[in-house]
Design a protein around this motif. Structure first.
Motif, PDB file in Angstrom:
ATOM      1  N   ALA A 162       0.829  -1.206   0.000  1.00  0.00           N
ATOM      2  CA  ALA A 162       0.000   0.000   0.000  1.00  0.00           C
ATOM      3  C   ALA A 162       0.863   1.255   0.000  1.00  0.00           C
ATOM      4  O   ALA A 162       0.528   2.256  -0.640  1.00  0.00           O
ATOM      5  CB  ALA A 162      -0.945  -0.021   1.198  1.00  0.00           C
ATOM      6  N   VAL A 163       1.975   1.220   0.727  1.00  0.00           N
ATOM      7  CA  VAL A 163       2.910   2.348   0.727  1.00  0.00           C
ATOM      8  C   VAL A 163       3.457   2.577  -0.674  1.00  0.00           C
ATOM      9  O   VAL A 163       3.469   3.714  -1.189  1.00  0.00           O
ATOM     10  CB  VAL A 163       4.075   2.091   1.711  1.00  0.00           C
ATOM     11  CG1 VAL A 163       5.214   3.100   1.487  1.00  0.00           C
ATOM     12  CG2 VAL A 163       3.583   2.180   3.146  1.00  0.00           C
ATOM     13  N   PHE A 164       3.910   1.521  -1.327  1.00  0.00           N
ATOM     14  CA  PHE A 164       4.497   1.623  -2.663  1.00  0.00           C
ATOM     15  C   PHE A 164       3.498   2.199  -3.664  1.00  0.00           C
ATOM     16  O   PHE A 164       3.836   3.071  -4.466  1.00  0.00           O
ATOM     17  CB  PHE A 164       4.974   0.241  -3.124  1.00  0.00           C
ATOM     18  CG  PHE A 164       5.694   0.271  -4.441  1.00  0.00           C
ATOM     19  CD1 PHE A 164       7.016   0.698  -4.517  1.00  0.00           C
ATOM     20  CD2 PHE A 164       5.053  -0.119  -5.607  1.00  0.00           C
ATOM     21  CE1 PHE A 164       7.678   0.740  -5.734  1.00  0.00           C
ATOM     22  CE2 PHE A 164       5.714  -0.092  -6.828  1.00  0.00           C
ATOM     23  CZ  PHE A 164       7.032   0.333  -6.888  1.00  0.00           C
ATOM     24  N   LYS A 165       2.253   1.732  -3.585  1.00  0.00           N
ATOM     25  CA  LYS A 165       1.227   2.239  -4.496  1.00  0.00           C
ATOM     26  C   LYS A 165       1.050   3.743  -4.337  1.00  0.00           C
ATOM     27  O   LYS A 165       1.003   4.495  -5.321  1.00  0.00           O
ATOM     28  CB  LYS A 165      -0.104   1.531  -4.236  1.00  0.00           C
ATOM     29  CG  LYS A 165      -1.271   2.144  -5.000  1.00  0.00           C
ATOM     30  CD  LYS A 165      -2.609   1.639  -4.509  1.00  0.00           C
ATOM     31  CE  LYS A 165      -3.751   2.431  -5.135  1.00  0.00           C
ATOM     32  NZ  LYS A 165      -5.069   2.043  -4.590  1.00  0.00           N
ATOM     33  N   ASN A 166       0.976   4.208  -3.103  1.00  0.00           N
ATOM     34  CA  ASN A 166       0.652   5.611  -2.862  1.00  0.00           C
ATOM     35  C   ASN A 166       1.838   6.545  -3.020  1.00  0.00           C
ATOM     36  O   ASN A 166       1.645   7.765  -3.127  1.00  0.00           O
ATOM     37  CB  ASN A 166       0.014   5.759  -1.483  1.00  0.00           C
ATOM     38  CG  ASN A 166      -1.426   5.289  -1.494  1.00  0.00           C
ATOM     39  OD1 ASN A 166      -2.296   5.937  -2.052  1.00  0.00           O
ATOM     40  ND2 ASN A 166      -1.681   4.131  -0.886  1.00  0.00           N
ATOM     41  N   ILE A 167       3.033   6.020  -3.041  1.00  0.00           N
ATOM     42  CA  ILE A 167       4.187   6.845  -3.388  1.00  0.00           C
ATOM     43  C   ILE A 167       3.960   7.511  -4.739  1.00  0.00           C
ATOM     44  O   ILE A 167       4.299   8.684  -4.948  1.00  0.00           O
ATOM     45  CB  ILE A 167       5.480   6.006  -3.414  1.00  0.00           C
ATOM     46  CG1 ILE A 167       5.945   5.713  -1.988  1.00  0.00           C
ATOM     47  CG2 ILE A 167       6.589   6.713  -4.179  1.00  0.00           C
ATOM     48  CD1 ILE A 167       7.133   4.791  -1.917  1.00  0.00           C
ATOM     49  N   PHE A 168       3.336   6.785  -5.639  1.00  0.00           N
ATOM     50  CA  PHE A 168       3.158   7.282  -7.006  1.00  0.00           C
ATOM     51  C   PHE A 168       1.790   7.925  -7.247  1.00  0.00           C
ATOM     52  O   PHE A 168       1.638   8.729  -8.157  1.00  0.00           O
ATOM     53  CB  PHE A 168       3.364   6.129  -7.997  1.00  0.00           C
ATOM     54  CG  PHE A 168       4.744   5.545  -7.945  1.00  0.00           C
ATOM     55  CD1 PHE A 168       5.797   6.157  -8.596  1.00  0.00           C
ATOM     56  CD2 PHE A 168       5.001   4.399  -7.209  1.00  0.00           C
ATOM     57  CE1 PHE A 168       7.070   5.631  -8.544  1.00  0.00           C
ATOM     58  CE2 PHE A 168       6.283   3.864  -7.145  1.00  0.00           C
ATOM     59  CZ  PHE A 168       7.321   4.485  -7.815  1.00  0.00           C
ATOM     60  N   ARG A 169       0.810   7.619  -6.411  1.00  0.00           N
ATOM     61  CA  ARG A 169      -0.554   8.056  -6.714  1.00  0.00           C
ATOM     62  C   ARG A 169      -1.138   9.084  -5.756  1.00  0.00           C
ATOM     63  O   ARG A 169      -2.105   9.753  -6.093  1.00  0.00           O
ATOM     64  CB  ARG A 169      -1.495   6.837  -6.755  1.00  0.00           C
ATOM     65  CG  ARG A 169      -1.161   5.864  -7.867  1.00  0.00           C
ATOM     66  CD  ARG A 169      -2.255   4.830  -8.024  1.00  0.00           C
ATOM     67  NE  ARG A 169      -1.964   3.878  -9.072  1.00  0.00           N
ATOM     68  CZ  ARG A 169      -2.787   2.905  -9.456  1.00  0.00           C
ATOM     69  NH1 ARG A 169      -3.965   2.758  -8.848  1.00  0.00           N
ATOM     70  NH2 ARG A 169      -2.454   2.080 -10.418  1.00  0.00           N
ATOM     71  N   TYR A 170      -0.566   9.203  -4.564  1.00  0.00           N
ATOM     72  CA  TYR A 170      -1.199  10.085  -3.580  1.00  0.00           C
ATOM     73  C   TYR A 170      -1.055  11.556  -3.966  1.00  0.00           C
ATOM     74  O   TYR A 170       0.026  12.011  -4.355  1.00  0.00           O
ATOM     75  CB  TYR A 170      -0.594   9.867  -2.187  1.00  0.00           C
ATOM     76  CG  TYR A 170      -1.225  10.769  -1.165  1.00  0.00           C
ATOM     77  CD1 TYR A 170      -2.514  10.520  -0.696  1.00  0.00           C
ATOM     78  CD2 TYR A 170      -0.566  11.911  -0.712  1.00  0.00           C
ATOM     79  CE1 TYR A 170      -3.123  11.371   0.204  1.00  0.00           C
ATOM     80  CE2 TYR A 170      -1.162  12.761   0.195  1.00  0.00           C
ATOM     81  CZ  TYR A 170      -2.444  12.490   0.650  1.00  0.00           C
ATOM     82  OH  TYR A 170      -3.048  13.339   1.530  1.00  0.00           O
ATOM     83  N   LYS A 171      -2.155  12.307  -3.848  1.00  0.00           N
ATOM     84  CA  LYS A 171      -2.157  13.739  -4.136  1.00  0.00           C
ATOM     85  C   LYS A 171      -2.128  14.515  -2.811  1.00  0.00           C
ATOM     86  O   LYS A 171      -2.896  14.231  -1.907  1.00  0.00           O
ATOM     87  CB  LYS A 171      -3.403  14.122  -4.938  1.00  0.00           C
ATOM     88  CG  LYS A 171      -3.431  13.525  -6.342  1.00  0.00           C
ATOM     89  CD  LYS A 171      -4.656  13.988  -7.119  1.00  0.00           C
ATOM     90  CE  LYS A 171      -4.657  13.402  -8.519  1.00  0.00           C
ATOM     91  NZ  LYS A 171      -5.854  13.827  -9.287  1.00  0.00           N
ATOM     92  N   ALA A 172      -1.246  15.481  -2.730  1.00  0.00           N
ATOM     93  CA  ALA A 172      -1.052  16.235  -1.496  1.00  0.00           C
ATOM     94  C   ALA A 172      -2.334  16.939  -1.074  1.00  0.00           C
ATOM     95  O   ALA A 172      -3.180  17.315  -1.898  1.00  0.00           O
ATOM     96  CB  ALA A 172       0.072  17.247  -1.670  1.00  0.00           C
TER      97      ALA A 172
END
Length: 296
Positions: A162-172
């Motif tokens: 889940a961490v790896f996925k959101n490194i690239f997809r999470y919006k600030a």
């Protein structure tokens, strides 16, 4: 001394349950007065702890991870009773124990509890929810939300996926942080408000935190590109991130957080949906006695 042992059979994917016979035998062999109960659902531990505190148990012991501890803490604090907290780490993430010197060994944790030694630690209040380790807003909330997508993976692998996925997809997320002496308005990848030093199983998020100093530790990470996020996470794991140019941090006894939409927080790894775009957080200095050895 009367002990209430609250055992979470779902902690660590059900692995915690194998420790229960050994734990109960230790207390039985010591000849102390105790009662052991198992939780039936995620919120059960809070009510069990509240009832035990009202029944004047001297120590209420959480057997599980940080989520179980949080439930027990809320039960004790809301009962406004004298009960101390005992911790036997049996969860996937056992972060709070690292800040108070409780060993990961089940047997040694039992020894500390049975010694009767406690220290007073700070408790924090976020809205109407108590916590003793850490809360987060932003990246780590999305990680917790996405854990279910990787439930087929064992142990901490689901968390890391889940961490790896959101490194690239999470919006600030745009946030306004306000204390008596500091104000910060910015797009944040992550906001952590902590009493302890660690969270997320492996991140040394607040390396200077002291659980007995009455202060909240506020760590804010500005927006970063995906590539820089990859490089930044190892710094957080090592606790060397506070000097980074994209990090602001300060300590305070109270603060407020404002967003443009109702807030979602993770408290000790569990999600809390706050119905307002504004929440206040404050510290209660040495508000709870915790079984641990030596100085916290």
């Amino acid at each position: 001394m009367r002990y209430m042992i609250i055992e979470n059979p779902y902690a660590a994917g059900g692995e915690s349950k194998k420790h229960f016979p050994h734990i109960e035998k230790r207390f039985r062999d010591c000849g102390v007065e105790y009662k052991a109960v198992e939780t039936r659902n995620a919120a059960d531990a809070e009510q069990l702890a509240y009832t035990a505190a009202k029944q004047f148990y001297d120590m209420i012991i959480a057997v599980g991870g940080d989520g179980t501890i949080n439930q027990v803490v809320n039960g004790i604090m809301k009962a406004d009773a004298h009960a101390a907290l005992g911790i036997i780490p049996a969860g996937t993430c056992n972060d709070f124990i690292k800040s108070v010197g409780i060993p990961e060994s089940i047997s040694r944790a039992c020894d500390i509890i049975l010694s009767g030694k406690t220290l007073p630690v700070d408790v924090a209040l976020a809205g109407d929810r108590f916590f003793i380790n850490a809360i987060g807003i932003g990246f780590d909330v999305k990680v917790v939300q996405d854990l279910a997508l990787y439930s087929y993976l064992p142990g901490k692998l689901a968390y890391y996926a889940a961490v790896f996925k959101n490194i690239f997809r999470y919006k600030a997320l745009p946030l306004d942080i306000h204390s008596k002496t500091d104000r910060h308005q910015m797009d944040m990848v992550m906001l952590a408000v902590t009493n302890g030093q660690y969270y997320g199983g492996s991140f040394h998020i607040a390396p200077t935190a002291d659980v007995m100093d009455g202060m909240l530790n506020v760590v804010m990470v500005h927006d970063l590109s995906a590539f820089k996020r990859v490089l930044f996470l190892p710094k957080v794991a090592k606790g060397t991130h506070l000097s980074a140019h994209n990090v602001d941090h300060f300590t305070t006894t109270e603060l407020s957080i404002r967003s443009s939409t109702p807030l979602t927080l993770q408290i000790e790894g569990e999600l809390m949906q706050w119905p307002e775009p504004f929440i206040s957080i404050s510290s209660i200095h040495r508000g709870l006695n915790v079984a641990c050895m030596g100085d916290a």
